[in-house]
Design an enzyme around this catalytic site. Structure first.
Site, short mmCIF file in Angstrom:
data_model
loop_
_atom_site.label_atom_id
_atom_site.label_comp_id
_atom_site.label_asym_id
_atom_site.label_seq_id
_atom_site.Cartn_x
_atom_site.Cartn_y
_atom_site.Cartn_z
N GLU A 150 -51.99 70.56 68.09
CA GLU A 150 -51.16 71.59 67.47
C GLU A 150 -49.84 70.94 67.10
O GLU A 150 -49.41 69.97 67.73
CB GLU A 150 -50.87 72.75 68.45
CG GLU A 150 -52.02 73.71 68.63
CD GLU A 150 -51.60 74.91 69.46
OE1 GLU A 150 -51.77 76.03 68.97
OE2 GLU A 150 -51.10 74.71 70.59
N LYS A 154 -46.16 67.08 67.87
CA LYS A 154 -47.62 67.07 67.74
C LYS A 154 -48.20 66.92 69.13
O LYS A 154 -48.10 65.87 69.75
CB LYS A 154 -48.04 65.91 66.83
CG LYS A 154 -49.50 65.88 66.46
CD LYS A 154 -49.76 64.76 65.45
CE LYS A 154 -51.22 64.69 65.06
NZ LYS A 154 -51.47 63.59 64.07
N GLU A 174 -40.49 63.12 62.81
CA GLU A 174 -39.48 63.74 61.95
C GLU A 174 -40.08 64.98 61.30
O GLU A 174 -41.25 65.02 60.94
CB GLU A 174 -38.98 62.77 60.90
CG GLU A 174 -39.99 62.32 59.87
CD GLU A 174 -39.37 61.45 58.80
OE1 GLU A 174 -38.20 61.68 58.43
OE2 GLU A 174 -40.05 60.52 58.33
N ASP A 195 -57.29 58.01 56.30
CA ASP A 195 -57.35 59.43 55.97
C ASP A 195 -56.32 59.78 54.90
O ASP A 195 -55.60 60.78 55.01
CB ASP A 195 -57.14 60.29 57.22
CG ASP A 195 -57.72 61.70 57.07
OD1 ASP A 195 -58.54 61.92 56.16
OD2 ASP A 195 -57.36 62.58 57.87
N ASN A 233 -52.38 64.98 53.46
CA ASN A 233 -51.60 64.07 54.30
C ASN A 233 -50.44 63.42 53.54
O ASN A 233 -49.92 62.38 53.97
CB ASN A 233 -52.50 63.01 54.92
CG ASN A 233 -53.29 63.56 56.10
OD1 ASN A 233 -52.93 64.60 56.65
ND2 ASN A 233 -54.35 62.88 56.47
#
Length: 302
Positions: A32, A48, A97, A141, A146
């Site tokens: 999360e 995170k 950040e 990824d 992203n």
């Protein structure tokens, strides 16, 4: 409602000493992300945090540690910065950040993107990928979700990133299906995974921005059938719309070559894009939108 376990932090709740939740930003299978106030930094950050049902999952904890190590070794203006990592205890988390901007995926879905914005963005992501490759790290990824459209844009989420020496340990496809290079999809080709896989992800991202659809969208079928799950293994991408200037289309499609050694390196891609970006008119926006028409420009006529 997300069925995955949640910390359900409310505004003011303490995530860790000196870090208090402001609001939920989102999340994924393992994590999360919360907007939080960090008293030591005296600023807003993104926390995170590993989901509570995965605290005893050794693989999940190892992934947090791996991402922390990757972030700690990187310092580039187009890669999200990490300020701290708490790897022990009952709330493993990263302190990143906070980037106040939309994801590229959101921008593409809602508005599209003009080509005068897309080429400089591509150059900035190229710089990040070149930098990572020089430090023996692959992102694995790269996709519109992203890329955060802040100033400058940031490449985020290194949760599946690998050091070159760790690629040999990959045992299952890694990444997001529609943006994975063929060598990320096929176990027989895992040994080929390297920086060209990230160039593929960038190529798929640019293709989607130009065509308003991914080059290899998910197809219905049995996910156990590799060719159904990964059409990029068995077919080539459709041609880009005729409205896309040919020099740009050629570079983007080169990024989607089947063989890694047939793709340009990030620095080579940047070298090809730079003169195209420099030749774009700077006083008029809106020359190109996905599915739209292109007005007269240095690339030619309609």
């Amino acid at each position: 409602m997300d069925p995955r376990a949640s910390w359900k932090f409310r505004e003011g709740d303490e995530i860790a000493p000196g870090r208090h939740a402001v609001r939920l930003l989102g999340g994924g299978r393992r994590y999360e992300a919360y907007l939080a106030w960090d008293e030591d930094l005296h600023t807003l950050v993104a926390v995170k945090i590993l989901r509570p049902d995965l605290l005893d999952d050794e693989a999940a904890r190892a992934a947090v540690s791996s991402e922390a190590q990757a972030l700690a070794s990187l310092d580039h203006p187009v890669i999200v910065r990490s300020f701290d990592a708490v790897l022990d205890g009952d709330r493993p988390h990263l302190v990143l950040e906070f980037l106040d901007g939309p994801r590229l995926s959101t921008l593409l879905r809602r508005y599209g993107i003009v080509i005068e914005q897309l080429l400089p963005l591509a150059l900035q992501v190229c710089s990040a990928l070149h930098y990572m490759a020089r430090r023996s790290i692959v992102h694995l990824d790269v996709k519109p979700r992203n890329i955060i459209m802040s100033a400058p844009p940031r490449l985020v989420d290194l949760s599946v990133a690998r050091r070159f020496e760790d690629v040999a340990a990959i045992r299952a496809p890694v990444g997001t299906d529609a943006y994975m290079a063929p060598e990320q999809c096929d176990p027989k080709r895992f040994a080929q995974i390297g920086p060209p896989a990230d160039v593929w992800g960038l190529g798929a991202t640019l293709y989607e921005a130009l065509a308003a659809s991914a080059p290899f969208p998910a197809r219905p079928g049995d996910a156990a059938e590799v060719a159904d799950r990964f059409p990029q293994l068995v077919r080539e991408p459709a041609p880009l719309p005729r409205t896309v200037p040919e020099p740009i289309a050629e570079l983007v499609l080169a990024c989607l070559a089947q063989r890694p050694d047939a793709r340009p390196a990030a620095a080579e891609l940047a070298a090809g894009l730079e003169p195209l970006a420099a030749s774009l008119p700077r006083t008029r926006l809106g020359l190109f939108r996905p599915g739209g028409r292109r007005r007269r420009s240095e690339f030619g006529t309609d």
